[in-house]
Scaffold this motif. Structure first.
Motif, short mmCIF file in Angstrom:
data_model
loop_
_atom_site.label_atom_id
_atom_site.label_comp_id
_atom_site.label_asym_id
_atom_site.label_seq_id
_atom_site.Cartn_x
_atom_site.Cartn_y
_atom_site.Cartn_z
N THR A 7 1.91 -4.70 13.11
CA THR A 7 3.04 -4.75 12.19
C THR A 7 2.70 -5.63 10.99
N GLN A 8 3.38 -5.35 9.89
CA GLN A 8 3.15 -6.08 8.63
C GLN A 8 1.67 -6.10 8.26
N PHE A 9 1.08 -4.91 8.29
CA PHE A 9 -0.35 -4.73 8.04
C PHE A 9 -0.64 -4.76 6.55
N LYS A 10 -1.72 -5.43 6.18
CA LYS A 10 -2.15 -5.48 4.78
C LYS A 10 -3.61 -5.07 4.71
N PHE A 11 -3.90 -4.09 3.86
CA PHE A 11 -5.29 -3.69 3.64
C PHE A 11 -6.02 -4.85 2.98
N GLN A 12 -7.28 -4.98 3.27
CA GLN A 12 -8.10 -6.03 2.68
C GLN A 12 -8.49 -5.64 1.26
N ASN A 13 -7.50 -5.62 0.40
CA ASN A 13 -7.69 -5.24 -0.99
C ASN A 13 -7.01 -6.31 -1.83
N LYS A 14 -7.75 -7.04 -2.59
CA LYS A 14 -7.19 -8.16 -3.34
C LYS A 14 -6.35 -7.74 -4.53
N ARG A 15 -6.38 -6.46 -4.87
CA ARG A 15 -5.62 -6.00 -6.02
C ARG A 15 -4.13 -5.87 -5.72
N THR A 16 -3.76 -5.70 -4.48
CA THR A 16 -2.34 -5.56 -4.14
C THR A 16 -1.98 -6.51 -3.01
N ALA A 17 -0.72 -6.85 -2.97
CA ALA A 17 -0.23 -7.72 -1.90
C ALA A 17 0.70 -6.95 -0.98
N TRP A 18 0.62 -5.64 -1.00
CA TRP A 18 1.52 -4.81 -0.21
C TRP A 18 1.26 -4.94 1.27
N LYS A 19 2.35 -5.02 1.99
CA LYS A 19 2.28 -4.97 3.45
C LYS A 19 2.96 -3.68 3.89
N TYR A 20 2.39 -3.08 4.88
CA TYR A 20 2.95 -1.87 5.47
C TYR A 20 3.63 -2.25 6.78
N ASP A 21 4.75 -1.62 7.06
CA ASP A 21 5.53 -2.00 8.24
C ASP A 21 4.73 -1.86 9.53
N ILE A 22 4.09 -0.72 9.72
CA ILE A 22 3.37 -0.46 10.97
C ILE A 22 2.07 0.28 10.67
N PHE A 23 0.99 -0.16 11.30
CA PHE A 23 -0.30 0.53 11.21
C PHE A 23 -0.71 0.90 12.62
N ILE A 24 -1.06 2.17 12.82
CA ILE A 24 -1.52 2.66 14.12
C ILE A 24 -3.00 3.01 13.97
N PRO A 25 -3.88 2.07 14.32
CA PRO A 25 -5.32 2.27 14.09
C PRO A 25 -5.89 3.52 14.76
N SER A 26 -5.49 3.80 15.98
CA SER A 26 -6.08 4.94 16.71
C SER A 26 -5.77 6.28 16.05
N LYS A 27 -4.73 6.32 15.23
CA LYS A 27 -4.34 7.57 14.55
C LYS A 27 -4.59 7.51 13.05
N LYS A 28 -5.09 6.35 12.59
CA LYS A 28 -5.29 6.13 11.15
C LYS A 28 -4.00 6.50 10.41
N MET A 29 -2.92 5.86 10.86
CA MET A 29 -1.58 6.20 10.39
C MET A 29 -0.81 4.97 9.96
N ILE A 30 -0.07 5.13 8.87
CA ILE A 30 0.84 4.10 8.35
C ILE A 30 2.26 4.61 8.57
N VAL A 31 3.14 3.69 9.02
CA VAL A 31 4.55 4.03 9.18
C VAL A 31 5.36 3.01 8.38
N GLU A 32 6.19 3.51 7.48
CA GLU A 32 7.09 2.66 6.71
C GLU A 32 8.51 3.01 7.14
N VAL A 33 9.30 1.99 7.42
CA VAL A 33 10.70 2.17 7.80
C VAL A 33 11.54 1.73 6.61
N HIS A 34 12.25 2.70 6.02
CA HIS A 34 12.99 2.42 4.79
C HIS A 34 14.48 2.30 5.04
#
Length: 110
Positions: A7-34
């Motif tokens: 939860t609260q996953f952040k890509f290792q990219n210094k250009r953005t500070a975005w966090k994603y609600d849920i990351f499911i590594p085994s499915k290479k999937m992002i889930v955002e709950v709006h």
């Protein structure tokens, strides 16, 4: 449901500070709950110093960024604040997930 996630996953990219609600590594999937603040002006937008339009632009950029990196993306509509309904929506989209098809799902009753 025994789905490994971060939860609260952040890509290792210094250009953005975005966090994603849920990351499911085994499915290479992002889930955002709006919640409601992603669909209409609310106290929460104002409190965070963002207009509804700014929030929606950020949502669009986050979605496109994840897709560009090759991640499937599921956006769960939680505007009515019913956890059981949001979970039902997520499980439906997750069960239809295909690893060979990169997809974007926006789940909504509206």
């Amino acid at each position: 449901n025994q789905i490994e996630c971060i939860t609260q996953f952040k890509f290792q990219n210094k250009r953005t500070a975005w966090k994603y609600d849920i990351f499911i590594p085994s499915k290479k999937m992002i889930v955002e709950v709006h919640g409601l603040q992603h669909y209409k002006k609310t106290y929460y937008n104002t409190k965070r110093g963002k207009s509804l339009i700014q929030q929606q632009k950020i949502d669009h950029k986050k979605r496109n960024h994840a897709k560009r990196l090759g991640y499937s993306y599921i956006e769960v509509d939680y505007r009515e604040g019913k956890p059981e309904l949001a979970l039902e929506r997520f499980l439906k989209a997750f069960s239809q997930y295909s690893p060979t098809k990169k997809q974007f799902e926006q789940l909504s009753l509206f």
